[in-house]
Design an enzyme around this catalytic site. Structure first.
Site, PDB file in Angstrom:
ATOM      1  N   LYS A  13       0.837  -1.217   0.000  1.00 53.72           N
ATOM      2  CA  LYS A  13       0.000   0.000   0.000  1.00 53.72           C
ATOM      3  C   LYS A  13       0.868   1.261   0.000  1.00 53.72           C
ATOM      4  O   LYS A  13       0.668   2.163  -0.818  1.00 53.72           O
ATOM      5  CB  LYS A  13      -0.928   0.012   1.236  1.00 53.72           C
ATOM      6  CG  LYS A  13      -1.871  -1.170   1.319  1.00 53.72           C
ATOM      7  CD  LYS A  13      -2.769  -1.094   2.543  1.00 53.72           C
ATOM      8  CE  LYS A  13      -2.043  -1.163   3.869  1.00 53.72           C
ATOM      9  NZ  LYS A  13      -1.369  -2.452   4.140  1.00 53.72           N
ATOM     10  N   ARG A  87      -9.613   0.389   8.747  1.00 55.92           N
ATOM     11  CA  ARG A  87      -9.171  -0.983   8.938  1.00 55.92           C
ATOM     12  C   ARG A  87     -10.213  -1.830   9.658  1.00 55.92           C
ATOM     13  O   ARG A  87      -9.986  -3.022   9.880  1.00 55.92           O
ATOM     14  CB  ARG A  87      -7.906  -0.954   9.788  1.00 55.92           C
ATOM     15  CG  ARG A  87      -6.659  -1.451   9.117  1.00 55.92           C
ATOM     16  CD  ARG A  87      -5.541  -1.258  10.129  1.00 55.92           C
ATOM     17  NE  ARG A  87      -4.355  -1.945   9.820  1.00 55.92           N
ATOM     18  CZ  ARG A  87      -3.296  -1.397   9.221  1.00 55.92           C
ATOM     19  NH1 ARG A  87      -3.337  -0.174   8.777  1.00 55.92           N
ATOM     20  NH2 ARG A  87      -2.212  -2.089   9.060  1.00 55.92           N
ATOM     21  N   ARG A 126      11.173  -5.959   4.741  1.00 52.36           N
ATOM     22  CA  ARG A 126      10.998  -4.492   4.656  1.00 52.36           C
ATOM     23  C   ARG A 126      12.024  -3.788   5.556  1.00 52.36           C
ATOM     24  O   ARG A 126      12.240  -4.181   6.691  1.00 52.36           O
ATOM     25  CB  ARG A 126       9.581  -4.119   5.105  1.00 52.36           C
ATOM     26  CG  ARG A 126       9.382  -2.612   5.263  1.00 52.36           C
ATOM     27  CD  ARG A 126       7.930  -2.191   5.246  1.00 52.36           C
ATOM     28  NE  ARG A 126       7.092  -2.845   6.224  1.00 52.36           N
ATOM     29  CZ  ARG A 126       5.758  -2.784   6.218  1.00 52.36           C
ATOM     30  NH1 ARG A 126       5.121  -2.092   5.289  1.00 52.36           N
ATOM     31  NH2 ARG A 126       5.062  -3.422   7.149  1.00 52.36           N
ATOM     32  N   ARG A 159      11.286  -2.320  11.135  1.00 48.21           N
ATOM     33  CA  ARG A 159      10.241  -1.906  12.083  1.00 48.21           C
ATOM     34  C   ARG A 159      10.090  -2.974  13.157  1.00 48.21           C
ATOM     35  O   ARG A 159      10.107  -4.162  12.840  1.00 48.21           O
ATOM     36  CB  ARG A 159       8.911  -1.744  11.330  1.00 48.21           C
ATOM     37  CG  ARG A 159       8.635  -0.314  10.880  1.00 48.21           C
ATOM     38  CD  ARG A 159       7.468  -0.212   9.947  1.00 48.21           C
ATOM     39  NE  ARG A 159       6.257  -0.875  10.388  1.00 48.21           N
ATOM     40  CZ  ARG A 159       5.127  -0.897   9.689  1.00 48.21           C
ATOM     41  NH1 ARG A 159       5.058  -0.269   8.526  1.00 48.21           N
ATOM     42  NH2 ARG A 159       4.067  -1.521  10.130  1.00 48.21           N
ATOM     43  N   ARG A 170      -0.559  -9.705  13.310  1.00 50.30           N
ATOM     44  CA  ARG A 170      -1.093  -8.663  12.412  1.00 50.30           C
ATOM     45  C   ARG A 170      -1.949  -9.270  11.305  1.00 50.30           C
ATOM     46  O   ARG A 170      -2.982  -8.700  10.927  1.00 50.30           O
ATOM     47  CB  ARG A 170       0.047  -7.841  11.816  1.00 50.30           C
ATOM     48  CG  ARG A 170       0.651  -6.901  12.837  1.00 50.30           C
ATOM     49  CD  ARG A 170       2.000  -6.401  12.409  1.00 50.30           C
ATOM     50  NE  ARG A 170       1.953  -5.565  11.237  1.00 50.30           N
ATOM     51  CZ  ARG A 170       2.998  -5.291  10.472  1.00 50.30           C
ATOM     52  NH1 ARG A 170       4.179  -5.810  10.753  1.00 50.30           N
ATOM     53  NH2 ARG A 170       2.875  -4.499   9.442  1.00 50.30           N
TER      54      ARG A 170
HETATM   55  P1  ADP Z   1       1.172  -2.096   7.483  1.00 48.06           P
HETATM   56  O1  ADP Z   1       2.324  -1.459   6.783  1.00 48.06           O
HETATM   57  O2  ADP Z   1       1.455  -3.447   7.941  1.00 48.06           O
HETATM   58  O3  ADP Z   1      -0.108  -2.048   6.722  1.00 48.06           O
HETATM   59  P2  ADP Z   1       0.735   0.173   9.213  1.00 48.06           P
HETATM   60  O4  ADP Z   1       1.983   0.950   9.163  1.00 48.06           O
HETATM   61  O5  ADP Z   1      -0.408   0.629   8.398  1.00 48.06           O
HETATM   62  O6  ADP Z   1       1.061  -1.341   8.874  1.00 48.06           O
HETATM   63  O7  ADP Z   1       0.234   0.029  10.710  1.00 48.06           O
HETATM   64  C1  ADP Z   1       1.115  -0.323  11.777  1.00 48.06           C
HETATM   65  C2  ADP Z   1       0.290  -0.503  13.042  1.00 48.06           C
HETATM   66  O8  ADP Z   1      -0.380   0.730  13.378  1.00 48.06           O
HETATM   67  C3  ADP Z   1      -0.851  -1.530  12.937  1.00 48.06           C
HETATM   68  O9  ADP Z   1      -0.411  -2.862  13.177  1.00 48.06           O
HETATM   69  C4  ADP Z   1      -1.798  -1.019  14.028  1.00 48.06           C
HETATM   70  O10 ADP Z   1      -1.337  -1.354  15.332  1.00 48.06           O
HETATM   71  C5  ADP Z   1      -1.686   0.505  13.883  1.00 48.06           C
HETATM   72  N1  ADP Z   1      -2.681   1.037  12.927  1.00 48.06           N
HETATM   73  C6  ADP Z   1      -2.438   1.616  11.720  1.00 48.06           C
HETATM   74  N2  ADP Z   1      -3.578   1.978  11.128  1.00 48.06           N
HETATM   75  C7  ADP Z   1      -4.584   1.627  11.963  1.00 48.06           C
HETATM   76  C8  ADP Z   1      -6.006   1.718  11.914  1.00 48.06           C
HETATM   77  N3  ADP Z   1      -6.649   2.259  10.868  1.00 48.06           N
HETATM   78  N4  ADP Z   1      -6.702   1.225  12.959  1.00 48.06           N
HETATM   79  C9  ADP Z   1      -6.088   0.694  14.024  1.00 48.06           C
HETATM   80  N5  ADP Z   1      -4.764   0.564  14.148  1.00 48.06           N
HETATM   81  C10 ADP Z   1      -4.005   1.034  13.121  1.00 48.06           C
HETATM   82  P1  ADP Z   2       2.197  -1.886   3.163  1.00 45.02           P
HETATM   83  O1  ADP Z   2       2.189  -0.375   3.178  1.00 45.02           O
HETATM   84  O2  ADP Z   2       0.992  -2.473   2.499  1.00 45.02           O
HETATM   85  O3  ADP Z   2       2.440  -2.477   4.513  1.00 45.02           O
HETATM   86  P2  ADP Z   2       4.770  -1.595   1.756  1.00 45.02           P
HETATM   87  O4  ADP Z   2       4.472  -0.710   0.621  1.00 45.02           O
HETATM   88  O5  ADP Z   2       5.516  -1.027   2.896  1.00 45.02           O
HETATM   89  O6  ADP Z   2       3.423  -2.338   2.250  1.00 45.02           O
HETATM   90  O7  ADP Z   2       5.563  -2.867   1.170  1.00 45.02           O
HETATM   91  C1  ADP Z   2       6.002  -3.931   2.004  1.00 45.02           C
HETATM   92  C2  ADP Z   2       7.403  -4.355   1.568  1.00 45.02           C
HETATM   93  O8  ADP Z   2       7.332  -4.988   0.283  1.00 45.02           O
HETATM   94  C3  ADP Z   2       8.397  -3.217   1.403  1.00 45.02           C
HETATM   95  O9  ADP Z   2       9.655  -3.698   1.788  1.00 45.02           O
HETATM   96  C4  ADP Z   2       8.345  -2.876  -0.085  1.00 45.02           C
HETATM   97  O10 ADP Z   2       9.594  -2.372  -0.528  1.00 45.02           O
HETATM   98  C5  ADP Z   2       8.048  -4.237  -0.699  1.00 45.02           C
HETATM   99  N1  ADP Z   2       7.140  -4.192  -1.870  1.00 45.02           N
HETATM  100  C6  ADP Z   2       6.081  -3.379  -2.055  1.00 45.02           C
HETATM  101  N2  ADP Z   2       5.431  -3.671  -3.206  1.00 45.02           N
HETATM  102  C7  ADP Z   2       6.092  -4.714  -3.755  1.00 45.02           C
HETATM  103  C8  ADP Z   2       5.915  -5.484  -4.959  1.00 45.02           C
HETATM  104  N3  ADP Z   2       4.880  -5.256  -5.782  1.00 45.02           N
HETATM  105  N4  ADP Z   2       6.792  -6.472  -5.208  1.00 45.02           N
HETATM  106  C9  ADP Z   2       7.794  -6.722  -4.351  1.00 45.02           C
HETATM  107  N5  ADP Z   2       8.021  -6.048  -3.211  1.00 45.02           N
HETATM  108  C10 ADP Z   2       7.192  -5.052  -2.902  1.00 45.02           C
END
Ligand code: ADP
Ligand code: ADP
Length: 216
Positions: A13, A87, A126, A159, A170
């Site tokens: 995302k 979420r 990541r 992270r 998660r």
């Molecule tokens: P990811 O990259 O795995 O999608 P995020 O960076 O979006 O993770 O979120 C990291 C953490 O922050 C989540 O595991 C949760 O604890 C919290 N968080 C983020 N967005 C939300 C939301 N919309 N509602 C509740 N908790 C959230």
């Molecule tokens: P999210 O925000 O959904 O948690 P991220 O954008 O942070 O996901 O991506 C998660 C990890 O996967 C990062 O290390 C990113 O560089 C990598 N990544 C993202 N998109 C792709 C893809 N299409 N193919 C391979 N690796 C990816």
């Protein structure tokens, strides 16, 4: 354009949002980034969120909804892409209510669909820059110099919630609480599902093709 980007943790995302704001004039609002910023600044909100985030649980809806609606309302008058919010179905309902009040509506909900084995490799590989928040992957999207941010030369970190143990929690949270959000939106919104198992540029192309239709 107002977009919601849905997908499992690690689906890509944040990566796709960076591409979106690089092409279209809009604001990227990532709930995870905003929460991490609060933690780095040591705010009350950051302190409240800490234990939930570290254990892979969701921060309570009340806290998140207030934080995100405030950002949306204060956003400049351009479009936005929401990343990581809503979420839960309750968050989606609260977002809808707030948008109705401000006379806005969502144009598209994009769901990035990724297989679980792919997601696990993406999350555990990541690495992020603690200074500018840039995100890399140790295999898929490598920085020019291993372990160092291209933009500011700072050492990349993993992270604390990207470890294999926390990821299990998660993903469980995602299946239980966030997957139903897709069905919620399917009832009344324009939902586009994209196969995001492919490499980042291919996903970007598919996504841009969908968004270009809306822009025209
Ligand atoms: P990811 O990259 O795995 O999608 P995020 O960076 O979006 O993770 O979120 C990291 C953490 O922050 C989540 O595991 C949760 O604890 C919290 N968080 C983020 N967005 C939300 C939301 N919309 N509602 C509740 N908790 C959230
Ligand atoms: P999210 O925000 O959904 O948690 P991220 O954008 O942070 O996901 O991506 C998660 C990890 O996967 C990062 O290390 C990113 O560089 C990598 N990544 C993202 N998109 C792709 C893809 N299409 N193919 C391979 N690796 C990816």
């Amino acid at each position: 354009m107002r977009i919601v980007l849905l997908g499992a943790p690690g689906a890509g995302k944040g990566t796709q949002c960076k591409y979106i704001v690089g092409k279209y004039d809009m604001l990227h609002l990532s709930s995870g980034d905003i929460l991490r910023q609060h933690r780095a600044e040591g705010t009350e909100l950051g302190k409240k969120a800490q234990s939930f985030m570290d254990s892979g649980k969701l921060v309570p809806d009340g806290i998140i909804v207030e934080m995100m609606i405030d950002r949306i309302n204060k956003a400049p008058k351009i479009g936005f892409v929401l990343d990581g919010f809503p979420r839960t179905v309750n968050q989606a309902v609260e977002l809808d209510k707030a948008l109705v009040l401000s006379g806005k509506k969502l144009d598209i909900i994009v769901n990035l669909k990724v297989d679980e084995d792919v997601v696990l490799k993406r999350i555990t590989g990541r690495r992020s820059c603690p200074k500018c928040g840039a995100v890399y992957h140790i295999v898929n999207l490598k920085p020019k110099v291993d372990g160092v941010c291209d933009r500011d030369g700072v050492k990349l970190i993993q992270r604390p919630d990207d470890t294999a143990e926390v990821v299990v929690s998660r993903l469980k949270t995602y299946y239980q609480q966030t997957v139903p959000v897709v069905d919620y939106y399917k009832a009344e919104n324009n939902v586009c599902e994209i196969d995001a198992n492919k490499d980042a540029e291919e996903v970007q192309e598919t996504l841009f093709a969908e968004l270009d239709v809306l822009v025209k």
